[in-house]
Each structure stands twice: as structure tokens, then as C-alpha cells.
Design an enzyme around this catalytic site. Structure first.
Site: not given
Lengths: 385, 385
Positions: B148, B170, B181, B261
Site C-alpha cells: 500500500t 506488507k 500484525t 511511513e
């Protein structure tokens, strides 16, 4: 006026050189009586600053003559030397005020781990200087002296039936109280016993400062104190006083929220129809501490999926697939699925309202938080605080 | 190779139009046997996506034929229609593979609340297309299809004594597992019973993915699956297999951390001399979730006071005034006070090491996290994810 609005109080704020800006950094508030009643609640963080450890002893007998506060150094994790600094501060104030050091509350705020010889000398000199300048007009300077990253002082005055409550507060980061939060001094000229003062203060902080969770980070130095002079001679109606004190605390909590470091949204999370008030608080706080939710609000994105992902981590009683979520008046999620289009939600105003209907009972709670912004990251990475 | 490195597996990844970029977004991994053993662990978030609810049923009998994964939509909080989409996806795959739909795991990732008719049609078409392209060479495309906000695919291969483990993962945000997770598919050609597969997988995830807490936000779609073909014909030494699987999971967890991120630091928090492993995890996680600490690391500021303020909020057994904190090899705090000057700590490398010595026992744990950066705020506020 704030802390000197009630009869029987004087205050001062002076610049002792603790702040590199040269702004005021030591404050003193003195209770002239006739009552010398005090109550206080403290951070529930086990990592407690020296002034907290000291003040927890002072408050035991319910008698407080004065409070000394400094910004520019937390005096936390500064060892035996740091505790001695707090002790000497109380001794110096007591000597000048001709009272017992055991009745002097001390508060500090600033960088954890800072509190060397220079710090001690400046705090002691500032305490002397402030006591020399005590007056009924000193409240404004006192409220400025306790500021750290605050952009403005926080003050409140509430008038009751022939009695008055005053208050000042500081806090802009590390703003997620456990039992109390930040530095707050409240004063009143109402007549209260130590037990009454303590009970009223605990109630008021529980539904005000304890419901503020700006950044999930609990301070080591939080302290909320109530000083009671009884100078009005009036014994207040207990319910009326408790309500006024609670309102004053909420007003200060909202001022803290509005000045939170780097924030661009003041978010009011209302949790309704919870099975218990504790459940409502846990659910609201899980959202308040969710960085993805907070970043979405910064981006004006009504990302309700992040609300559900947050509350799903709690053990509160509710069916995750039968929860309604409203954002600024628009129901964006109902019964485990999307409701109104997210485009209908306008998140551009600073005031943001999130309503979570758990459909599990009739308890409710309000949690106040802020968004996660570039300015928050900047303020907390660019320098030590 | 990753998931097709062990014998007995084929895979594919195709572009079904779920990602606006036109990149691959549907992956299928099929176990050709002879064993069809499967184990899986799922998010402990009570807000669970439809594929999680479905897969929890599939895994009950320990038999798995294949797994279908899509990016571009989480199919979470999409109601009965969304669950039906997952069901139909399994049915379509089962029909084409001539197996039972009850043996098909399904995973989805993307925006919560998205999963309409268009989504369903694309997932079903993508599933058909992927199954038509299954091959031993399809693992690379499969690992790309599940990305993603990941900037790169995550893959691992571990060779044992005549058996092999492969894996892909991912995840870049909402990265704070409860029990498992993110989306992870592990494969092996070792011979294992369902009970052995389950026990090995639970051990491996407990000390790998469960110790990764990038941003404190637990996903609704986490799923880690292990598919066992037994095609090597070799029954492994249990300890050897468990160690290899654990190492493979740690390797994937570190790849996830390295691609978190917006992060500019990969922070390894080592908690030593705790009274229990649980205490060590709780203490490490309290630091990993402290925004002020994370922002300080972004600013290359060894602000150990924020470490102590964080761990002081836990109920783990230790004396807050007798804790040592090391940052990148420098002891900055000892015995409730400052130790080496903070200037000695160099936080410019991406790899950051924080060691917390609780002096309360002999248990330890490692928690992996990231810093709080402008890019994190940007990525999570600029668009919905």
C-alpha cells in the site's frame, strides 16, 4: 487578577534569569488568611519531580501558607541535590514570610534533568525578589512567570454567592494528566475545611484536567493546588462551590487545549451511551491518542475508520459493528458501515466535534485533545523541552 | 522467490484496477501439497475487517489450500455486503482451484470503509486473473501486489536442513500489532502438523511482529499466515524450525520498520534486567508510543527525560530513581540523575539504539519503533489511507 481575585491573597512574578528570554520565571502566591487551608492533586506518573515529592508531604496536614513556582527547569531527575534545592526554596520562602517551611508548596516546570547550582541560585534569588514584591496586583505577572512553551497566560475568575474563585495555569505540551495535570493554582476566599477543599478539588480535576489529553504524554511535574483563605467569611453551598470550581477548572483546561503546542484543531470527543463513565473515558482517550486520527484531522480528513480502529483496541463494553460516529454534526458511520459522504464534513474550523454513540448504556464523557501537526513535530524536535 | 522458495507453492500478483496507479493489487498463493496445513494469527483489535472475520473461521481446522490478498481497500466496516464480498472471493478461488471455499484465507488492506460494488467486481476479476497466472515465479509479483504505502516489497527466505521457509509482508503505517500484525504470508515445505504450525507461528510472531510498534496504531486487518506443504518430506527438528521461523519473522519485521511511513530513524529499544518479559515489553512500548520522545529522536536530541517520563506511566516493577538509560552507547542517565553530557550522543545515523536498564530482574525484550517526523504527519494527513 486571577489568583488574587478572591480576598486574602497576594502574588508576584519576577524574572530570575531562568528563561533565556529574560521573561518572568518565578512566581509566588501567598495566602494571608484567616484560613490557611490547602488541597492539591499531583501527577500519577511514578517518575515524579522533586517539587512534587516535596509538595506531597506539605499537603498532608491540609495547611498551606504559600506556593512558589518556577519555569525554566523541571528539577526532575536531579538527584539529592535537586531535592535539596526544593527544600531550600521552601525554607527561604518560609523565613521571609515568617511561617513554617512545611507549609510551602513548590512547583517547577521546564527541561527534565536540569537543576544545577546555577538553577538553585536563581530560584532562591527569584523567590526572595518575588516575596519582596507581593501585592494584590501581582497575579498577572505570576501567571506569566509560570509559562514555558505557552503562547499566552491562562487565568480564570469565578464569582459565587459572596465568595470568589481565582486561578492560573500553564501547560502546552506533555499534556495528558493521570490524576491532575500541569501547573495550576486555584484560590478562594470561601470558608472550607481541608477535607472539603480536597473533595471539591478532586471532583473538579477529575472531570476537567483529567479529561484533557493533548499529546498522550504524562508530565513528571503536574500539580493542581487550591489555596483557601476564608477571607469572605462565607461558607458556600457545597454543590454551588463544587460546580463553580469545576467550571473554573474546565475553563482553564480549555485554555490549555487552545494553546497546545503546534495544534491547529481543538478536538472535543464526546462519548455517549457508554455502559459506564470509565468506559466512556477509555474510549475517548483511545481516539485522543491515535496518531493516525490526529493527523487526519490536521489534514481536514473525516477519516472515521481511524476512530473505529482506535476504539476497537479498548475493552469497553460496546459492539464495534453497532457504533455511530458523527463529525462536526454529520453522521459518517452507522451500524458497522459508512453513512453520509465524507465530503459533507467541514473540518476547516479549529473547533472540531467528534461524537461517538456506543449504544451500550447511558453514561458519557468528554475528552479534549488536539491534532497532530507539522508544528507539533517541529516544536518538540527542534529543541529540548 | 520468497513464498515460492519452499517446494509445493505457486503464486501470482496481478493488477485489477484497485490501485489508482495501475500497479499490481491482487495476489494469490496456493499450496500444492502434499500437506495442506495452515496456521494464522490475527489482529486483537475488536474492530476487525471482513477478511479477518472470514479467515478466523477458515483456520479453525488447520487446513488451508490457498490465500487471496488484495490492496486498495480494507473491506472493513463495509457491513453485510462487505462480508459477502470476502465470501464470494473465497468461493471464486475455490471453484477455480477445485477445492473447498472453507479452506481459502482472504486478506485485504487499504482504506477502512471502502468496499462497494466496484471493489467487489475488481477483486473477483483479479482473483480469476491471478489464478490463471499461478507459477513458481509469481512470488515477486505477489509481494508487490500487497503493497500500500510501502515503498518496497518485503521478502524473506530461510533455508533449514533440507527444508525451506519463505515469506512476504506488507505494512508501513497503522503498525502496532496486538497479536499479529500487517499482512504476512509465510510458507514452508517442512512437514508439520496443524498444532505444530500453530505453536511455531505463535512463538515467532510474539517476539517479532508483536515487538514492532511504529506508530501505536493497531490495524483492523492484520493477519500472519503460515502455509505448510510438507513437499520436502522432511520433519524438521522443532527447535531448529522455530528458530528459523522466528528469524524469518524478525527479518520481515525489520523490513517493515525500515519502510515505516515518513520515518527517519529506526529505533531499537532494548529493556534489560526487568522483573519479567511482560514488564520489559510494557516499558519498551511506553517509550515507543511517546510522541515527545519520538519527536526528540527526529530532532537528533537525546532527551532521556522523556524516556523516564514515559516509563513512569507504567506499573512495571522498577525504581524510577535507579534506572540507567543509554543512547547509542552513551549512558545519559543513571541513578535518578544526568550522567554523560548529551553532546556525546550522535543521533544522526538512521539506526538508533536505546538501552533501558531497570535493575529489577533478569528478563529483557526488544521493541522496534520509529521517530515522529514531518513526513509521517504529511503522509497521514494529506490523503485518506
Amino acid at each position: 487578577m486571577s489568583v488574587t481575585a478572591p480576598q486574602g491573597f497576594v502574588a508576584a512574578g519576577v524574572a530570575a534569569g531562568l528563561k533565556s528570554t529574560g521573561r518572568p520565571d518565578v512566581a509566588v502566591v501567598v495566602n494571608r488568611g484567616p484560613l490557611k487551608v490547602g488541597a492539591a492533586v499531583f501527577t500519577s506518573n511514578r517518575a515524579k519531580a522533586n517539587p512534587v515529592i516535596w509538595s506531597q508531604q506539605v499537603i498532608r496536614d491540609g495547611t498551606v501558607e504559600a506556593i512558589v513556582l518556577n519555569a525554566g527547569g523541571a528539577n526532575c531527575f536531579t538527584g539529592a541535590f535537586g531535592f535539596q534545592t526544593t527544600h531550600e526554596t521552601a525554607e527561604r520562602a518560609a523565613e521571609l514570610l515568617a511561617v513554617s517551611a512545611g507549609d510551602i508548596l513548590v512547583c517547577s516546570t521546564g527541561l527534565i534533568g536540569s537543576g544545577d547550582e546555577v538553577f538553585r541560585a536563581k530560584v532562591l534569588a527569584g523567590t526572595e525578589q518575588a516575596i519582596a514584591q507581593l501585592s494584590a496586583e501581582g497575579a498577572e505577572a505570576a501567571s506569566e512567570a509560570i509559562m514555558t512553551t505557552d503562547s499566552r497566560p491562562k487565568r480564570v475568575v469565578a464569582a459565587g454567592d459572596a465568595w470568589t474563585i481565582g486561578g492560573m495555569a500553564k501547560g502546552a505540551g506533555m499534556l495528558a494528566p493521570g490524576l491532575a495535570t500541569m501547573l495550576v493554582v486555584l484560590t478562594t476566599d470561601a470558608v472550607l475545611t481541608p477535607e472539603e477543599a480536597d473533595a471539591h478539588l478532586r471532583h473538579a480535576t477529575r472531570v476537567s484536567f483529567d479529561r484533557l489529553d493533548s499529546d498522550g504524554c504524562m508530565s513528571t511535574n503536574d500539580q493542581v493546588s487550591l489555596l483557601v483563605s476564608g477571607a469572605s467569611g462565607v461558607t458556600p453551598d457545597p454543590d454551588e462551590f463544587r460546580t463553580a470550581l469545576t467550571e473554573a477548572c474546565i475553563a482553564l483546561a480549555e485554555q490549555l487545549q487552545a494553546d497546545a503546542e503546534g495544534a491547529s484543531h481543538d478536538i472535543r470527543i464526546v462519548v455517549e451511551n457508554a455502559a459506564s463513565e470509565d468506559d466512556a473515558v477509555v474510549v475517548g482517550r483511545s481516539v485522543a491518542r491515535n496518531n493516525l486520527f490526529k493527523a487526519a484531522i490536521f489534514g481536514n480528513d473525516p477519516n472515521w475508520g481511524r476512530v473505529l480502529a482506535a476504539i476497537g483496541t479498548t475493552d469497553a463494553a460496546f459492539d464495534p459493528y453497532d457504533v455511530d460516529v458523527w463529525m462536526n454534526g454529520v453522521r459518517v458511520c452507522t451500524a458497522g458501515g459508512p453513512d453520509r459522504p465524507r465530503e459533507e464534513v467541514d473540518l476547516t474550523p479549529r473547533a472540531t466535534h467528534v461524537l461517538i454513540d456506543l449504544k451500550a448504556g447511558d453514561a458519557s464523557a468528554i475528552i479534549l485533545t488536539n491534532d497532530l501537526t507539522h508544528d507539533y513535530v517541529h516544536e518538540n524536535s527542534a529543541y529540548s523541552s
